[in-house]
Write a protein that holds these residues in place. Structure first.
Motif, short mmCIF file in Angstrom:
data_model
loop_
_atom_site.label_atom_id
_atom_site.label_comp_id
_atom_site.label_asym_id
_atom_site.label_seq_id
_atom_site.Cartn_x
_atom_site.Cartn_y
_atom_site.Cartn_z
N UNK A 154 0.84 -1.20 0.00
CA UNK A 154 0.00 0.00 0.00
C UNK A 154 0.87 1.25 0.00
N UNK A 155 0.54 2.19 -0.88
CA UNK A 155 1.15 3.51 -0.80
C UNK A 155 0.59 4.21 0.42
N UNK A 156 1.42 4.96 1.12
CA UNK A 156 0.94 5.67 2.31
C UNK A 156 -0.24 6.57 1.98
N UNK A 157 -0.26 7.15 0.80
CA UNK A 157 -1.35 8.06 0.44
C UNK A 157 -2.70 7.35 0.35
N UNK A 158 -2.70 6.02 0.25
CA UNK A 158 -3.96 5.26 0.18
C UNK A 158 -4.46 4.83 1.56
N UNK A 159 -3.65 5.02 2.58
CA UNK A 159 -4.02 4.59 3.94
C UNK A 159 -4.82 5.69 4.64
N UNK A 160 -5.97 5.31 5.18
CA UNK A 160 -6.80 6.24 5.94
C UNK A 160 -6.50 6.15 7.43
N UNK A 161 -6.45 4.91 7.94
CA UNK A 161 -6.30 4.71 9.38
C UNK A 161 -5.59 3.39 9.64
N UNK A 162 -4.84 3.36 10.74
CA UNK A 162 -4.24 2.12 11.23
C UNK A 162 -4.70 1.98 12.67
#
Length: 157
Positions: free
Chosen positions: A65-73
């Protein structure tokens, strides 16, 4: 995707083989990352320095996953989950190890949650001095008082 690792001291240099029926963007990214470096250790260091990709699992598949695609961890039921716009994935690393490699767009909002500042839809007051956060994909969480100061600093408030 099934992944197998073989360690052998007889090899002069590491190599990788990828068997697939479809050449996806993620496989192309993995190939580019592996080909750009002389060995896997240098590749891992480059990924961490660039802070741009996180390897996660969905079933038997490994997804980059590209960081820009991550909403929440977020940690849920003792599992670390990574949420994108419409999917969730698992990652074996604890939250603090993931946080070390994230870029400045990510901020911890509670003991169990990190959010991408670029994916915030709104922030509103909640109970007992806490703040409520809603992301653009509909995910919601509370910003605990302990992390509120750092959250406001990240937003330059």
């Amino acid at each position: 995707m099934k992944v197998e690792l073989f360690v052998s001291k007889d090899l002069e240099e590491p190599y990788a083989k990828i068997y697939t029926d479809v050449l996806t963007d993620n496989i192309q990214k993995a190939m580019a990352l592996l080909e750009d470096n002389e060995n896997v250790r240098e590749n891992e260091e480059r990924i961490n320095e660039n802070n741009s990709i996180l390897a996660v699992k969905k079933g038997q598949n490994i997804v980059l996953l590209d960081f820009e695609d991550i909403f929440m961890i977020r940690v849920e039921d003792k599992q670390t989950k990574v949420f994108t716009e419409d999917m969730d994935y698992l990652v074996k690393k604890p939250l603090y190890q993931i946080e070390e490699n994230l870029d400045s767009n990510f901020v911890r909002v509670s003991k169990s949650t990190i959010v991408n500042l670029r994916k915030i839809k709104r922030v509103a007051p909640s109970l007992k001095g806490m703040m409520f956060i809603e992301l653009k994909n509909g995910l919601k969480d509370n910003i605990s008082r302990k992390y509120l100061h750092d959250f406001k600093n990240a937003l330059n408030l």
